[in-house]
Design a protein around this motif. Structure first.
Motif, short mmCIF file in Angstrom:
data_model
loop_
_atom_site.label_atom_id
_atom_site.label_comp_id
_atom_site.label_asym_id
_atom_site.label_seq_id
_atom_site.Cartn_x
_atom_site.Cartn_y
_atom_site.Cartn_z
N GLU A 16 0.83 -1.21 0.00
CA GLU A 16 0.00 0.00 0.00
C GLU A 16 0.86 1.26 0.00
N GLY A 17 1.85 1.31 0.88
CA GLY A 17 2.72 2.48 0.95
C GLY A 17 3.51 2.71 -0.33
N LEU A 18 3.90 1.62 -0.98
CA LEU A 18 4.66 1.73 -2.23
C LEU A 18 3.82 2.23 -3.39
N THR A 19 2.56 1.83 -3.45
CA THR A 19 1.77 2.04 -4.66
C THR A 19 0.72 3.14 -4.57
N GLU A 20 0.36 3.60 -3.37
CA GLU A 20 -0.76 4.53 -3.24
C GLU A 20 -0.55 5.82 -4.03
N PHE A 21 0.67 6.34 -4.05
CA PHE A 21 0.90 7.65 -4.68
C PHE A 21 1.67 7.55 -5.99
N LEU A 22 1.85 6.32 -6.48
CA LEU A 22 2.44 6.11 -7.80
C LEU A 22 1.33 5.80 -8.80
N PRO A 23 1.54 6.07 -10.09
CA PRO A 23 0.48 5.82 -11.08
C PRO A 23 0.38 4.36 -11.50
N VAL A 24 0.27 3.47 -10.50
CA VAL A 24 0.25 2.02 -10.79
C VAL A 24 -0.94 1.31 -10.16
N GLY A 116 -6.97 -5.74 -16.67
CA GLY A 116 -7.36 -5.00 -17.87
C GLY A 116 -7.17 -3.51 -17.70
N ALA A 117 -7.55 -2.98 -16.52
CA ALA A 117 -7.40 -1.54 -16.26
C ALA A 117 -5.93 -1.15 -16.20
N LEU A 118 -5.09 -2.02 -15.63
CA LEU A 118 -3.65 -1.74 -15.59
C LEU A 118 -3.08 -1.60 -16.99
N ILE A 119 -3.45 -2.53 -17.87
CA ILE A 119 -2.93 -2.52 -19.24
C ILE A 119 -3.43 -1.31 -20.02
N VAL A 120 -4.74 -1.07 -19.98
CA VAL A 120 -5.30 0.07 -20.70
C VAL A 120 -4.74 1.38 -20.16
N GLY A 121 -4.62 1.49 -18.84
CA GLY A 121 -4.05 2.70 -18.25
C GLY A 121 -2.61 2.92 -18.66
N GLY A 122 -1.84 1.84 -18.73
CA GLY A 122 -0.45 1.95 -19.17
C GLY A 122 -0.34 2.45 -20.60
N ILE A 123 -1.22 1.93 -21.46
CA ILE A 123 -1.21 2.38 -22.86
C ILE A 123 -1.58 3.85 -22.96
N LEU A 124 -2.57 4.28 -22.17
CA LEU A 124 -2.98 5.69 -22.20
C LEU A 124 -1.85 6.61 -21.72
N ILE A 125 -1.10 6.17 -20.70
CA ILE A 125 0.03 6.98 -20.23
C ILE A 125 1.07 7.12 -21.35
N LEU A 126 1.34 6.03 -22.06
CA LEU A 126 2.29 6.09 -23.19
C LEU A 126 1.81 7.08 -24.25
N VAL A 127 0.51 7.06 -24.53
CA VAL A 127 -0.05 7.98 -25.53
C VAL A 127 0.08 9.42 -25.06
N LEU A 159 -12.15 5.52 -9.95
CA LEU A 159 -13.11 4.69 -9.22
C LEU A 159 -13.13 3.27 -9.78
N PHE A 160 -12.73 3.12 -11.02
CA PHE A 160 -12.61 1.80 -11.63
C PHE A 160 -11.33 1.16 -11.11
N PRO A 161 -11.40 0.03 -10.41
CA PRO A 161 -10.21 -0.58 -9.80
C PRO A 161 -9.13 -0.90 -10.84
N GLY A 162 -7.92 -0.48 -10.54
CA GLY A 162 -6.81 -0.73 -11.44
C GLY A 162 -6.40 0.49 -12.24
N VAL A 163 -7.25 1.52 -12.27
CA VAL A 163 -6.92 2.73 -13.04
C VAL A 163 -5.83 3.52 -12.35
N SER A 164 -5.91 3.68 -11.03
CA SER A 164 -4.97 4.43 -10.20
C SER A 164 -5.42 5.88 -10.03
N ARG A 165 -5.71 6.25 -8.79
CA ARG A 165 -6.09 7.63 -8.49
C ARG A 165 -4.95 8.58 -8.82
N ALA A 166 -3.72 8.21 -8.42
CA ALA A 166 -2.57 9.06 -8.71
C ALA A 166 -2.36 9.18 -10.22
#
Length: 264
Positions: A16-24, A116-127, A159-166
């Motif tokens: 939790e401490g590692l990932t809460e404020f990172l875009p993961v 699925g949200a992790l993968i789609v979010g990663g692609i959007l960050i690259l874009v 709010l969609f799990p896996g998207v990342s609030r950060a």
């Protein structure tokens, strides 16, 4: 209390401490790691609320001087404007969360959805990283109400799990014209009202699951989350001042694919 259970608490607190404020996506990681550790029952869900509170107190401590200025200077126009911006950015996700909370927790909190949200979010960050964006706001103190609203709307996607609030708020900040550092710092400050509200709402709703016998379990996770978040927030700010978010996007995609392979 069993040693094995305390070890699980320690591991999840660090995650939790590692990932809460990172875009993961901290929620995504907790769902997946909790599933691997077989700690995803009702007690596990309440435990996640407690360690998220530990993480947010870590960032409050890191930004205690800024929070102190916000509280003591509430009479000044500058602090009032900044607080208004925080409220504007907070509101969209708060309203959407209240309306959609039951549907999201019932249908979307599972490893495959998160992957699925992790993968789609990663692609959007690259874009987004490859768009010709120009920073016009170099300090979070200088963003306007419209910028705050755009970031708040972006935050609703988390709010969609896996998207990342950060990830959602930082990318929303970049698209709104904020520099990497300004978007990241505003994401940290915005996390405070969002996570405080979510934590107290969830704790009140699940209050019957809180038992004195679980205090050692919650304490271990809380402390590890707090300490880890303290370290990560400072390191992350140094990183974004010199690098883009491509490495986080690639991590999301690879991690999401591994999760799909494991659970599917």
């Amino acid at each position: 209390m069993e040693l094995a259970l305390l070890i699980k608490a320690l591991i999840l607190g660090i995650v939790e401490g590692l990932t809460e404020f990172l875009p993961v996506s901290s929620t995504g990681h907790l769902i997946i790691v909790g599933d691997l550790l077989n700690f995803n029952d009702e007690k596990g869900k309440v435990f996640e609320i407690v360690i998220q509170f530990g993480a947010i107190l870590g960032v409050v401590w890191d930004y205690r001087a800024r929070v102190g200025r916000l509280i003591t200077g509430i009479g000044s126009r500058h602090e009032q404007r900044f607080m208004l911006n925080l409220f504007i950015a907070f509101l969209p996700a708060a309203v959407a969360g209240l309306l959609l909370h039951k549907m999201i927790t019932t249908h979307l909190f599972n490893p495959l959805t998160v992957a699925g949200a992790l993968i789609v979010g990663g692609i959007l960050i690259l874009v987004i990283e490859r768009l010709p964006l120009r920073a016009r706001v170099n300090s979070m103190e200088d963003l306007g109400p419209l910028d705050a609203l755009k970031i708040g709307i972006a935050q609703t996607f988390s709010l969609f799990p896996g998207v990342s609030r950060a990830g959602a708020t930082i990318m929303g900040g970049l698209l709104s014209g904020l520099s990497r550092t300004a978007a990241t710092e505003f994401s940290f400050l915005l996390a405070m009202p969002v996570m405080f509200a979510a934590t107290f709402y969830e704790l009140f709703k699940n209050r019957e699951l809180l038992h004195a016998a679980d205090i050692p379990l919650f304490a271990v996770g809380f402390v590890m989350s707090f300490v880890t978040a303290l370290v990560v927030v400072k390191a992350f700010l140094k990183f974004v001042s010199r690098h883009d978010f491509t490495s986080f996007a690639l991590y999301r995609i690879v991690f999401g694919l591994l999760v799909l392979a494991y659970f599917w």
